[in-house]
Design a protein around this motif. Sequence first.
Motif, PDB file in Angstrom:
ATOM      1  N   ILE A 110     108.716  23.037  27.654  1.00 24.03           N
ATOM      2  CA  ILE A 110     110.067  22.495  27.454  1.00 24.03           C
ATOM      3  C   ILE A 110     110.260  21.257  28.319  1.00 24.03           C
ATOM      4  O   ILE A 110     110.761  20.225  27.855  1.00 24.03           O
ATOM      5  N   ARG A 111     109.847  21.354  29.598  1.00 24.48           N
ATOM      6  CA  ARG A 111     109.989  20.210  30.499  1.00 24.48           C
ATOM      7  C   ARG A 111     109.223  18.995  29.984  1.00 24.48           C
ATOM      8  O   ARG A 111     109.726  17.864  29.994  1.00 24.48           O
ATOM      9  N   MET A 112     108.015  19.213  29.505  1.00 20.27           N
ATOM     10  CA  MET A 112     107.196  18.108  28.993  1.00 20.27           C
ATOM     11  C   MET A 112     107.862  17.464  27.779  1.00 20.27           C
ATOM     12  O   MET A 112     107.872  16.237  27.632  1.00 20.27           O
ATOM     13  N   ALA A 113     108.426  18.294  26.913  1.00 20.10           N
ATOM     14  CA  ALA A 113     109.086  17.764  25.717  1.00 20.10           C
ATOM     15  C   ALA A 113     110.301  16.928  26.088  1.00 20.10           C
ATOM     16  O   ALA A 113     110.531  15.851  25.524  1.00 20.10           O
ATOM     17  N   VAL A 114     111.079  17.412  27.063  1.00 23.50           N
ATOM     18  CA  VAL A 114     112.268  16.677  27.480  1.00 23.50           C
ATOM     19  C   VAL A 114     111.878  15.366  28.158  1.00 23.50           C
ATOM     20  O   VAL A 114     112.471  14.314  27.898  1.00 23.50           O
ATOM     21  N   VAL A 115     110.886  15.424  29.045  1.00 22.05           N
ATOM     22  CA  VAL A 115     110.436  14.220  29.746  1.00 22.05           C
ATOM     23  C   VAL A 115     109.995  13.143  28.749  1.00 22.05           C
ATOM     24  O   VAL A 115     110.289  11.955  28.919  1.00 22.05           O
ATOM     25  N   SER A 116     109.330  13.563  27.686  1.00 22.67           N
ATOM     26  CA  SER A 116     108.856  12.594  26.690  1.00 22.67           C
ATOM     27  C   SER A 116     110.005  11.922  25.948  1.00 22.67           C
ATOM     28  O   SER A 116     109.849  10.847  25.372  1.00 22.67           O
ATOM     29  N   ARG A 117     111.193  12.557  25.965  1.00 19.88           N
ATOM     30  CA  ARG A 117     112.349  12.004  25.244  1.00 19.88           C
ATOM     31  C   ARG A 117     113.369  11.366  26.179  1.00 19.88           C
ATOM     32  O   ARG A 117     114.457  10.975  25.722  1.00 19.88           O
ATOM     33  N   ILE A 118     113.052  11.240  27.458  1.00 21.71           N
ATOM     34  CA  ILE A 118     114.025  10.699  28.405  1.00 21.71           C
ATOM     35  C   ILE A 118     114.512   9.295  28.027  1.00 21.71           C
ATOM     36  O   ILE A 118     115.716   9.020  28.111  1.00 21.71           O
ATOM     37  N   PRO A 119     113.654   8.362  27.593  1.00 19.79           N
ATOM     38  CA  PRO A 119     114.190   7.049  27.189  1.00 19.79           C
ATOM     39  C   PRO A 119     115.236   7.163  26.078  1.00 19.79           C
ATOM     40  O   PRO A 119     116.261   6.481  26.117  1.00 19.79           O
ATOM     41  N   TRP A 120     114.979   8.036  25.107  1.00 17.53           N
ATOM     42  CA  TRP A 120     115.950   8.238  24.032  1.00 17.53           C
ATOM     43  C   TRP A 120     117.232   8.868  24.556  1.00 17.53           C
ATOM     44  O   TRP A 120     118.338   8.470  24.180  1.00 17.53           O
ATOM     45  N   ILE A 121     117.092   9.847  25.459  1.00 12.26           N
ATOM     46  CA  ILE A 121     118.263  10.516  26.050  1.00 12.26           C
ATOM     47  C   ILE A 121     119.120   9.506  26.803  1.00 12.26           C
ATOM     48  O   ILE A 121     120.351   9.472  26.650  1.00 12.26           O
ATOM     49  N   LYS A 122     118.498   8.662  27.610  1.00 10.41           N
ATOM     50  CA  LYS A 122     119.241   7.658  28.390  1.00 10.41           C
ATOM     51  C   LYS A 122     119.965   6.681  27.465  1.00 10.41           C
ATOM     52  O   LYS A 122     121.086   6.252  27.748  1.00 10.41           O
ATOM     53  N   LYS A 123     119.319   6.320  26.363  1.00  6.24           N
ATOM     54  CA  LYS A 123     119.939   5.407  25.404  1.00  6.24           C
ATOM     55  C   LYS A 123     121.180   6.036  24.795  1.00  6.24           C
ATOM     56  O   LYS A 123     122.226   5.373  24.637  1.00  6.24           O
TER      57      LYS A 123
END
Length: 238
Positions: free
Chosen positions: A45-58
């Motif tokens: 789960i952590r790896m999946a979220v980390v991979s989407r952090i740029p999208w989350i920040k946007k």
Amino acid sequence: MPLMHIGSLSVQLNRKAIKHLHISVLPPDGRVRVSAPEKMTDTAIRMAVVSRIPWIKKQQQSFIEQPRQSQREMVSGESHYVWGRRYRLALTERAGRHEITRQGNSKLHLKVNPGTSRDNKARVLDDFYRTEMKERTSELLDHWQPLLGVEAAGWGLKKMKTKWGSCNVQSKRIWLNLELAKKPPECLEYILVHELIHLLERHHNERFRQYMDRYLSNWQERRTLLNSGPLSYEEWEY
């Protein structure tokens, strides 16, 4: 809902009987919610979220930049939106039945009894929105259900804090956010088609997107339009 901390990011974690992980960034403050398969490990789960952090920040930045109305006081001269158009409120206090009427393309005339509270004035406006939504939604259902080959068992309107619409696939019941009456009419059509297509495909997968592309080719433009307008104070009040 338990929290998972990933660096400086706090994530609401919800384990469900699903096949794929889903990440949502929710208004008004961009909080992050993750729905994950029950057997998925914390590390995955952590790896999946980390991979989407740029999208989350946007997504979070878009909420910060999105304009918001102040709390509505229901007084003359105040701005209110109907189907994406701004109207000025004209308030008249007189004895009789509470009612609101549209005057041309620029004024909403609210008539209430003297001393009516702000909350009761707001309820009159909500009833107006509800009538508008019921009429337009019925027309859209008559058009779209035969076209898609599906039929909702029922539908309703309510204010929702984090969704524009929802569909219970098992009961075939659709809910639409009453706030859609304030948005351009093509936004309501986009949300309704979105929810009806869930009766063909439950998940937001490639098959779902293909249906959306086939039946409503400009759905992504409509989604942008929906999320670019001002958020009302009431819509995201907790």
